[in-house]
Scaffold this motif. Structure first.
Motif, PDB file in Angstrom:
ATOM      1  N   THR A 298       0.841  -1.357   0.124  1.00 16.53           N
ATOM      2  CA  THR A 298       0.070  -0.022  -0.007  1.00 16.53           C
ATOM      3  C   THR A 298       0.926   1.178  -0.148  1.00 16.53           C
ATOM      4  N   ARG A 299       2.101   1.236   1.014  1.00 19.19           N
ATOM      5  CA  ARG A 299       2.719   2.493   0.684  1.00 19.19           C
ATOM      6  C   ARG A 299       3.559   2.714  -0.523  1.00 19.19           C
ATOM      7  N   SER A 300       3.974   1.498  -1.023  1.00 19.32           N
ATOM      8  CA  SER A 300       4.587   1.741  -2.311  1.00 19.32           C
ATOM      9  C   SER A 300       3.528   2.224  -3.439  1.00 19.32           C
ATOM     10  N   PHE A 301       2.286   1.548  -3.473  1.00 18.53           N
ATOM     11  CA  PHE A 301       1.392   2.236  -4.326  1.00 18.53           C
ATOM     12  C   PHE A 301       1.195   3.402  -4.146  1.00 18.53           C
ATOM     13  N   LEU A 302       1.098   4.168  -2.742  1.00 18.45           N
ATOM     14  CA  LEU A 302       0.743   5.605  -2.535  1.00 18.45           C
ATOM     15  C   LEU A 302       1.878   6.129  -3.092  1.00 18.45           C
ATOM     16  N   LYS A 303       3.222   5.837  -2.874  1.00 18.38           N
ATOM     17  CA  LYS A 303       4.395   6.655  -3.189  1.00 18.38           C
ATOM     18  C   LYS A 303       4.541   6.533  -4.758  1.00 18.38           C
ATOM     19  N   ASP A 304       4.091   5.635  -5.701  1.00 17.52           N
ATOM     20  CA  ASP A 304       4.169   5.855  -7.134  1.00 17.52           C
ATOM     21  C   ASP A 304       3.284   6.539  -7.432  1.00 17.52           C
ATOM     22  N   PHE A 305       1.925   6.546  -6.764  1.00 17.64           N
ATOM     23  CA  PHE A 305       0.832   7.405  -7.132  1.00 17.64           C
ATOM     24  C   PHE A 305       1.173   8.998  -7.055  1.00 17.64           C
ATOM     25  N   GLU A 306       1.749   9.306  -5.943  1.00 22.34           N
ATOM     26  CA  GLU A 306       2.066  10.738  -5.552  1.00 22.34           C
ATOM     27  C   GLU A 306       3.263  11.130  -6.510  1.00 22.34           C
ATOM     28  N   GLU A 307       4.152  10.166  -6.828  1.00 24.85           N
ATOM     29  CA  GLU A 307       5.309  10.612  -7.931  1.00 24.85           C
ATOM     30  C   GLU A 307       5.150  10.613  -9.308  1.00 24.85           C
ATOM     31  N   THR A 308       3.951  10.419  -9.729  1.00 32.63           N
ATOM     32  CA  THR A 308       3.366  10.314 -11.148  1.00 32.63           C
ATOM     33  C   THR A 308       2.928  11.493 -11.658  1.00 32.63           C
ATOM     34  N   GLN A 309       3.212  12.059 -12.600  1.00 30.89           N
ATOM     35  CA  GLN A 309       2.781  13.323 -13.179  1.00 30.89           C
ATOM     36  C   GLN A 309       2.020  12.927 -14.198  1.00 30.89           C
ATOM     37  N   ALA A 310       0.764  13.219 -14.277  1.00 30.15           N
ATOM     38  CA  ALA A 310      -0.259  12.957 -15.514  1.00 30.15           C
ATOM     39  C   ALA A 310      -1.413  13.642 -15.440  1.00 30.15           C
ATOM     40  N   SER A 311      -1.711  14.206 -16.532  1.00 23.65           N
ATOM     41  CA  SER A 311      -2.960  15.180 -16.603  1.00 23.65           C
ATOM     42  C   SER A 311      -3.651  14.890 -18.047  1.00 23.65           C
ATOM     43  N   SER A 312      -4.704  15.366 -18.149  1.00 27.68           N
ATOM     44  CA  SER A 312      -5.445  15.281 -19.480  1.00 27.68           C
ATOM     45  C   SER A 312      -6.722  16.059 -19.290  1.00 27.68           C
ATOM     46  N   SER A 313      -7.441  16.441 -20.345  1.00 27.10           N
ATOM     47  CA  SER A 313      -8.915  16.954 -20.205  1.00 27.10           C
ATOM     48  C   SER A 313      -9.996  16.261 -20.986  1.00 27.10           C
ATOM     49  N   TYR A 314     -10.816  16.218 -20.283  1.00 27.44           N
ATOM     50  CA  TYR A 314     -12.012  15.277 -20.850  1.00 27.44           C
ATOM     51  C   TYR A 314     -13.094  16.124 -21.422  1.00 27.44           C
ATOM     52  N   ASP A 315     -13.181  16.231 -22.785  1.00 26.13           N
ATOM     53  CA  ASP A 315     -14.391  16.897 -23.451  1.00 26.13           C
ATOM     54  C   ASP A 315     -15.718  16.656 -23.082  1.00 26.13           C
ATOM     55  N   ALA A 316     -15.798  15.321 -23.091  1.00 33.61           N
ATOM     56  CA  ALA A 316     -16.912  14.717 -22.761  1.00 33.61           C
ATOM     57  C   ALA A 316     -17.009  13.727 -21.183  1.00 33.61           C
ATOM     58  N   PRO A 317     -17.923  13.431 -20.673  1.00 32.75           N
ATOM     59  CA  PRO A 317     -18.021  12.620 -19.563  1.00 32.75           C
ATOM     60  C   PRO A 317     -17.219  11.475 -19.609  1.00 32.75           C
ATOM     61  N   VAL A 318     -16.428  10.959 -18.565  1.00 34.70           N
ATOM     62  CA  VAL A 318     -15.778   9.844 -18.563  1.00 34.70           C
ATOM     63  C   VAL A 318     -16.230   9.118 -17.080  1.00 34.70           C
ATOM     64  N   TYR A 319     -16.810   7.974 -17.268  1.00 41.41           N
ATOM     65  CA  TYR A 319     -17.064   6.997 -16.240  1.00 41.41           C
ATOM     66  C   TYR A 319     -16.218   5.807 -16.009  1.00 41.41           C
ATOM     67  N   LEU A 320     -15.477   5.907 -14.880  1.00 40.45           N
ATOM     68  CA  LEU A 320     -14.349   4.635 -14.669  1.00 40.45           C
ATOM     69  C   LEU A 320     -14.806   4.039 -13.424  1.00 40.45           C
ATOM     70  N   PRO A 330     -10.561   1.816   0.502  1.00 38.99           N
ATOM     71  CA  PRO A 330     -10.907   2.986   1.012  1.00 38.99           C
ATOM     72  C   PRO A 330      -9.464   3.930   0.496  1.00 38.99           C
ATOM     73  N   VAL A 331      -8.308   3.259   0.371  1.00 39.70           N
ATOM     74  CA  VAL A 331      -7.351   3.811   0.069  1.00 39.70           C
ATOM     75  C   VAL A 331      -7.529   4.291  -1.454  1.00 39.70           C
ATOM     76  N   LEU A 332      -8.023   3.543  -2.120  1.00 41.67           N
ATOM     77  CA  LEU A 332      -8.215   3.692  -3.964  1.00 41.67           C
ATOM     78  C   LEU A 332      -9.331   4.814  -3.932  1.00 41.67           C
ATOM     79  N   GLU A 333     -10.416   4.934  -3.005  1.00 42.73           N
ATOM     80  CA  GLU A 333     -11.096   5.948  -3.066  1.00 42.73           C
ATOM     81  C   GLU A 333     -10.655   7.342  -2.572  1.00 42.73           C
ATOM     82  N   ARG A 334      -9.809   7.370  -1.749  1.00 44.85           N
ATOM     83  CA  ARG A 334      -9.125   8.525  -1.272  1.00 44.85           C
ATOM     84  C   ARG A 334      -8.319   9.233  -2.522  1.00 44.85           C
ATOM     85  N   LEU A 335      -7.637   8.287  -3.270  1.00 41.02           N
ATOM     86  CA  LEU A 335      -6.621   8.769  -3.877  1.00 41.02           C
ATOM     87  C   LEU A 335      -7.320   9.054  -5.341  1.00 41.02           C
ATOM     88  N   ALA A 336      -8.579   8.644  -5.766  1.00 42.07           N
ATOM     89  CA  ALA A 336      -9.467   9.062  -6.893  1.00 42.07           C
ATOM     90  C   ALA A 336     -10.073  10.308  -6.452  1.00 42.07           C
TER      91      ALA A 336
END
Length: 462
Positions: A298-320, A330-336
């Protein structure tokens, strides 16, 4: 005995140049019969090679050639051991292989206890089936480090838990391992009311005294599925019991870090989930020496999530829809929630494990049929589905229940289904779903089932 059967030949490799193909079997190198890829590696260090090969039609051929001293064959084998996996001689109270559904694929019922797989891949061994010849080979070939399932250092209790008289020789076996020059990581599968409390204190104390040969100690809670038929009444930890384990561990961790600057003792994430506590910070994991054993995922997952730079724009709704085991949801919910982008809608889907039983709550043991059932129960739009890659057999797009990834995708034609391995994948998938794709080609094939498989989900996420 598979005799070193080749299943893949790398393009442009020496094996391809020699005309080797899948189905060929390597029998010997320079007259030396091969027990495993360890023997192959040492024998193949020579520059002049006589390679005895058996083709699929049974015809044998001697291929002689010269090679650079560091040139590798470039072939992947069906298994790392050619003379058969060393099977486990124990009948442990907590053996997860004995709790696997009876109709699952045969490889999931293999109880390995092979020191060679311990050296090569970090599989845990109990040492109970090892003889003097094995220790001499470890010494001669410098096979270190190994990974040892200790469970407890009380000889009588260990023999009881493993149901094996030789399990009581743990101190003598560790002495012999150390005299062979081998260092080793250790593991305790902790069972409430059995090897916890004072017994765990003793185990920690005696393993700490064996440093520097003992490199680390991981303590993981016992896992129980609905298929367990063993009459011994195993108890799992509740919130209070998990908190008590954490409190004990933290006392030792504080002392050890003051003495050496290293934590040495690590707990499985499940203890923190059960107790409702945050997992320790990154520095407490000393570089994650037992990540493949589920320690610090979990800590490794959090670390990788925080260190990753990624962004985009969604012109239309995206439901994941994000599929996950119930423990880490709960961890994945907090990150989302931390990824705030216009038109991005994320729904976390914690999947109860009906296949193995709902007490099994990690993502790596989810089956295709449980995932399909959970998703079909949810209404609303769906653009994409993120599934945990550890639920798939490495090297193959197949779940534990033999449902294929293609079959799961066919069940949801309205959405794109993509595996997610770690925090970096998760961040990129949420922030740039339009371009996210997880390529799994080239992964090493999964060849055998570890006796500690339930504590060894693939690195990246539980």
């Amino acid at each position: 005995m598979n005799k070193g059967e080749i299943i893949r030949v790398a393009a442009g490799s020496l094996a391809e140049e020699l005309g080797l193909v899948p189905g060929d079997k390597v029998l010997s190198v320079n007259g030396r019969e091969l027990r495993d890829i360890i023997d192959l590696s040492f024998a193949f260090a020579e520059e002049e090679i006589d390679l005895l090969v058996e083709h699929a039609d049974g015809e044998q051929e001697m291929i002689s050639f010269d090679k650079d001293i560091d040139e590798e064959l470039g072939a992947e084998f069906a298994a790392a051991v050619f003379d058969g996996i060393r099977r486990c001689a124990n009948n442990c109270y907590f053996c997860f292989v004995n709790m696997v559904a009876p109709h699952m694929r045969s490889s999931l019922h293999i109880k390995d206890d092979d020191y060679r797989l311990s050296f090569l891949y970090g599989n845990f061994v109990t040492l109970t089936n090892m003889g003097e010849a094995d220790f001499r080979r470890i010494e001669q070939l410098h096979l270190s480090p190994l990974y040892v399932s200790v469970q407890c250092m009380n000889p009588e209790l260990r023999a009881q838990m493993l149901r094996c008289k030789r399990a009581a020789l743990i101190n003598e076996q560790l002495d012999r391992l150390e005299s062979a020059g081998a260092d080793y990581h250790t593991q305790v599968v902790l069972c409430a009311g059995l090897n916890d409390g004072e017994e765990l204190e003793r185990t920690i104390r005696e393993l700490v005294a064996r440093r520097p040969h003992v490199l680390s100690l991981a303590v993981v809670p016992v896992g129980v599925t609905k298929f367990r038929t063993d009459p011994y009444p195993l108890k799992q930890f509740d919130a209070a019991g998990a908190a008590a384990v954490i409190d004990m561990a933290e006392r030792w961790q504080k002392r050890l870090r003051e003495e050496t600057g290293r934590t040495f003792l690590y707990l499985g994430d499940e203890f923190y989930f059960l107790a409702g506590r945050e997992v320790p910070p990154e520095e407490m994991y000393d570089g994650f020496p037992q990540l493949d054993n589920g320690i610090g995922l979990t800590r490794s997952f959090l670390k990788d999530f925080e260190e990753t730079q990624a962004s985009s724009s969604y012109d239309a709704p995206v439901y994941l829809d994000v599929v996950t085991g119930t423990s880490v949801a709960p961890v994945l919910e907090r990150l989302a929630q931390s990824v705030r982008q216009t038109n991005l809608h994320v729904r976390i889907v914690p999947v109860p494990n009906e296949y193995f039983g709902t007490t099994v709550n990690v993502s790596g043991l989810l089956t295709g049929q449980d995932i399909v059932r959970a998703l079909r129960a949810l209404p609303g739009p769906r653009t994409g589905i993120l599934i945990p890659e550890p639920a798939l057999r490495a090297g193959e797009d197949i779940f534990l229940d033999d449902m294929t990834l293609a079959e799961l995708r066919a069940a949801f034609p309205e959405a794109r289904v993509e595996p997610v391995q770690g925090g970096s994948d998760y961040r990129r998938a949420l922030a740039d779903w339009t371009h996210y794709h997880k390529a799994r080609a080239g992964e090493a094939a999964y060849m055998w089932q570890s006796n500690a498989a339930y504590t060894k989900p693939a690195a990246g996420t539980e």
